[in-house]
Design a protein around this motif. Structure first.
Motif, PDB file in Angstrom:
ATOM      1  N   GLN A 100       0.838  -1.201   0.000  1.00 40.61           N
ATOM      2  CA  GLN A 100       0.000   0.000   0.000  1.00 40.61           C
ATOM      3  C   GLN A 100       0.874   1.252   0.000  1.00 40.61           C
ATOM      4  O   GLN A 100       1.664   1.461   0.920  1.00 40.61           O
ATOM      5  N   ARG A 101       0.754   2.071  -1.024  1.00 39.57           N
ATOM      6  CA  ARG A 101       1.495   3.318  -1.115  1.00 39.57           C
ATOM      7  C   ARG A 101       0.534   4.496  -0.949  1.00 39.57           C
ATOM      8  O   ARG A 101      -0.608   4.450  -1.400  1.00 39.57           O
ATOM      9  N   TYR A 102       1.027   5.538  -0.291  1.00 44.47           N
ATOM     10  CA  TYR A 102       0.234   6.752  -0.099  1.00 44.47           C
ATOM     11  C   TYR A 102       0.896   7.973  -0.737  1.00 44.47           C
ATOM     12  O   TYR A 102       0.290   8.665  -1.548  1.00 44.47           O
ATOM     13  N   ILE A 103       2.145   8.240  -0.363  1.00 50.93           N
ATOM     14  CA  ILE A 103       2.827   9.450  -0.825  1.00 50.93           C
ATOM     15  C   ILE A 103       4.000   9.053  -1.702  1.00 50.93           C
ATOM     16  O   ILE A 103       4.864   8.271  -1.282  1.00 50.93           O
ATOM     17  N   VAL A 104       4.033   9.567  -2.932  1.00 51.22           N
ATOM     18  CA  VAL A 104       5.152   9.274  -3.827  1.00 51.22           C
ATOM     19  C   VAL A 104       5.862  10.574  -4.183  1.00 51.22           C
ATOM     20  O   VAL A 104       5.253  11.648  -4.249  1.00 51.22           O
ATOM     21  N   ASN A 105       7.151  10.454  -4.402  1.00 52.01           N
ATOM     22  CA  ASN A 105       7.955  11.586  -4.839  1.00 52.01           C
ATOM     23  C   ASN A 105       7.921  11.666  -6.356  1.00 52.01           C
ATOM     24  O   ASN A 105       8.095  10.660  -7.046  1.00 52.01           O
ATOM     25  N   VAL A 106       7.665  12.844  -6.873  1.00 54.46           N
ATOM     26  CA  VAL A 106       7.715  13.085  -8.309  1.00 54.46           C
ATOM     27  C   VAL A 106       9.028  13.821  -8.576  1.00 54.46           C
ATOM     28  O   VAL A 106       9.163  14.994  -8.207  1.00 54.46           O
ATOM     29  N   PRO A 107      10.032  13.142  -9.150  1.00 51.43           N
ATOM     30  CA  PRO A 107      11.375  13.732  -9.273  1.00 51.43           C
ATOM     31  C   PRO A 107      11.362  15.115  -9.898  1.00 51.43           C
ATOM     32  O   PRO A 107      10.622  15.378 -10.853  1.00 51.43           O
ATOM     33  N   GLN A 108      12.164  15.989  -9.314  1.00 51.87           N
ATOM     34  CA  GLN A 108      12.348  17.369  -9.781  1.00 51.87           C
ATOM     35  C   GLN A 108      11.086  18.210  -9.707  1.00 51.87           C
ATOM     36  O   GLN A 108      11.015  19.275 -10.317  1.00 51.87           O
ATOM     37  N   CYS A 109      10.093  17.711  -8.987  1.00 52.61           N
ATOM     38  CA  CYS A 109       8.828  18.479  -8.948  1.00 52.61           C
ATOM     39  C   CYS A 109       8.253  18.573  -7.540  1.00 52.61           C
ATOM     40  O   CYS A 109       8.220  19.636  -6.950  1.00 52.61           O
TER      41      CYS A 109
END
Length: 485
Positions: free
Chosen positions: A96-105
């Motif tokens: 289960q994933r909730y928060i993801v990093n969007v590279p350079q953003c």
């Protein structure tokens, strides 16, 4: 603000549900079933912004502007809170994933979110976050990477001691780390300020009374104990901490002290002053703001003067002030309180007598933090007679010095060379001398503020450090140039 539309006020939902969690916006709490998750206010602000924009990317700039609207903070501060949120939500467990990093953003909340316009009633009987930490009134500046590292290390070690000189911000860092660890320790985070205790008080009894528990209860808990200002009770602290850690396998201790407790389980974290620009550097405003001491100065100046900004014509004065105050957070904060009366130029001019300048106190602070002199008194009074004498004599050195320099200039009948070697090591261990490891020689350096204080303790009849015995190496031009301002 900053392109962030439809925030809380226009959103009719009072409860946001995702996975097993219910985020009650009005009460500002998160429930997993009937269990309340413990997390700080800024973490809640970040989570709310992400959850309300689930499926969209929220940039780092937007998050920082929303959570820290009036402060200058580094991106690492945001990353520390994101990491704390992920731990609290068990992000990544069971797929289960909730928060993801969007590279350079930025970041995006990717789990499905359900909005309830009328949420279940949350009763006051729910367990409140378990801690006795004081409310933090100002942001922590320039310590993001350090705090983040300690937050990651602390759950893996039993005893961490933050060490450093007077005014460097040991208590500030420890309390910030403790705040970010609230959700990790099931039975809470508890602080005991030992500055309020004298050496006649049974320390273990004082700790138990402060926390209103007995020894069996405390040692059976999964908790973090913050022992603040241990230096004057070092022997007692060592014995009590050893007993607590032996009896409580899930108890951890975060201590602050001007010297190590010297226990086998101890992990040391020396705390350095904030970074300052070199005197030779020619900087732009943007470059100057990359130094944490300048960041703190500007941040605190904004609380004194609405609309304060760092201008090109102010750079030399601000950088000089930060350097002469050694990058010490307490010294910088105290100096900024005089900016209304003296302005930048006047503030810079008064730094020749920095202790007098920094004698104007913060009435809301504890006594030892109201003035820099009080903070240094606290250290000085913990020294033995030989240590006090050595500190006075070593205050002659404006710059870094070697052990040979010190022996040539500072030995006397009360402080023979054989004793001085050991005393210098003791002063370094008590954070009153900084140690600079070179390729060939170890050099020592005293902070400007400490040197001013130590010099002021010299009795007129004691020893004139402006005149050195003829024939000694200290009388050479190479060394003598260090003695006089």
């Amino acid at each position: 603000m900053f392109g962030m539309d439809n925030h809380n006020d226009s959103n009719p939902a009072s409860v946001l549900r995702f996975g097993p969690y219910a985020f009650h916006l009005r009460q500002r709490l998160i429930l997993e079933g009937d269990r309340q998750l413990r997390m700080g206010g800024r973490a809640l602000d970040i989570l709310q912004l992400l959850v309300e924009r689930a499926g969209r990317v929220v940039t780092k700039e937007q998050l920082i502007a929303w959570v820290w609207p009036t402060s200058v903070v580094e991106e690492i501060n945001l990353r520390v809170h994101i990491a704390a949120l992920r731990r609290a939500l068990r992000d990544g467990e069971n797929g289960q994933r909730y928060i993801v990093n969007v590279p350079q953003c930025g970041y995006s909340f990717i789990a499905p979110v359900h909005h309830d316009s009328i949420g279940q009633v949350v009763f006051e009987s729910l367990q409140a976050p378990q801690h006795n930490l004081p409310a933090r009134l100002t942001p922590v500046t320039g310590r993001d990477a350090l705090v983040g590292g300690l937050v990651r290390q602390m759950p893996l070690c039993r005893l961490m001691t933050v060490t450093g000189p007077a005014g460097v911000g040991k208590t500030t860092v420890a309390l910030r780390v403790a705040e970010l660890l609230l959700e990790h320790f099931r039975d809470g985070v508890w602080r005991v300020d030992l500055a309020l205790v004298d050496d006649t008080t049974p320390l273990l009894e004082h700790i138990l009374n402060t926390l209103d528990v007995d020894l069996a209860t405390l040692t059976s808990r999964h908790a973090l104990l913050v022992l603040d200002n241990c230096e004057h009770l070092r022997e007692q602290c060592r014995a009590v901490v050893r007993r607590l850690l032996d009896a409580g396998p899930r108890l951890s201790v975060l201590a602050t002290s001007r010297e190590a407790l010297q226990l086998g389980l101890e992990t040391l974290q020396p705390l350095r002053p904030l970074t300052v620009p070199k005197s030779s550097a020619l900087l732009s405003v943007q470059e100057a703001m990359s130094y944490s001491a300048v960041q703190l100065f500007v941040s605190r100046a904004r609380t004194r003067q609405q609309g304060f900004t760092l201008r090109e014509q102010d750079l030399a004065a601000v950088c000089d002030i930060c350097r002469k105050l050694d990058g010490l957070p307490l010294a910088i904060e105290l100096a900024v309180t005089q900016i209304d009366a003296l302005a930048l130029v006047g503030l810079q001019a008064q730094l020749g007598n920095c202790l007098q300048l920094l004698s104007h106190g913060r009435r809301t602070a504890v006594p030892r933090h109201q003035t820099l002199t009080a903070a240094l008194d606290w250290s000085y009074q913990c020294l033995g007679e030989q240590e006090q004498l050595a500190l006075q004599r070593l205050s002659m050195f404006k710059k870094a010095f070697t052990l040979e320099d010190a022996l040539s200039a500072s030995t006397c009948a009360q402080l023979p060379a054989s004793a001085l070697v050991a005393v210098i090591a003791q002063l370094a261990g008590k954070s009153l001398l900084a140690v600079e490891q070179g390729s060939a020689l170890v050099r020592y350096r005293m902070l400007n503020t400490t040197r001013s204080y130590a010099s002021a303790q010299i009795a007129p009849s004691d020893f004139d450090y402006r005149h050195v015995q003829s024939g000694s190496r200290a009388s050479s031009g190479l060394l003598a140039e260090q003695f006089v301002e």
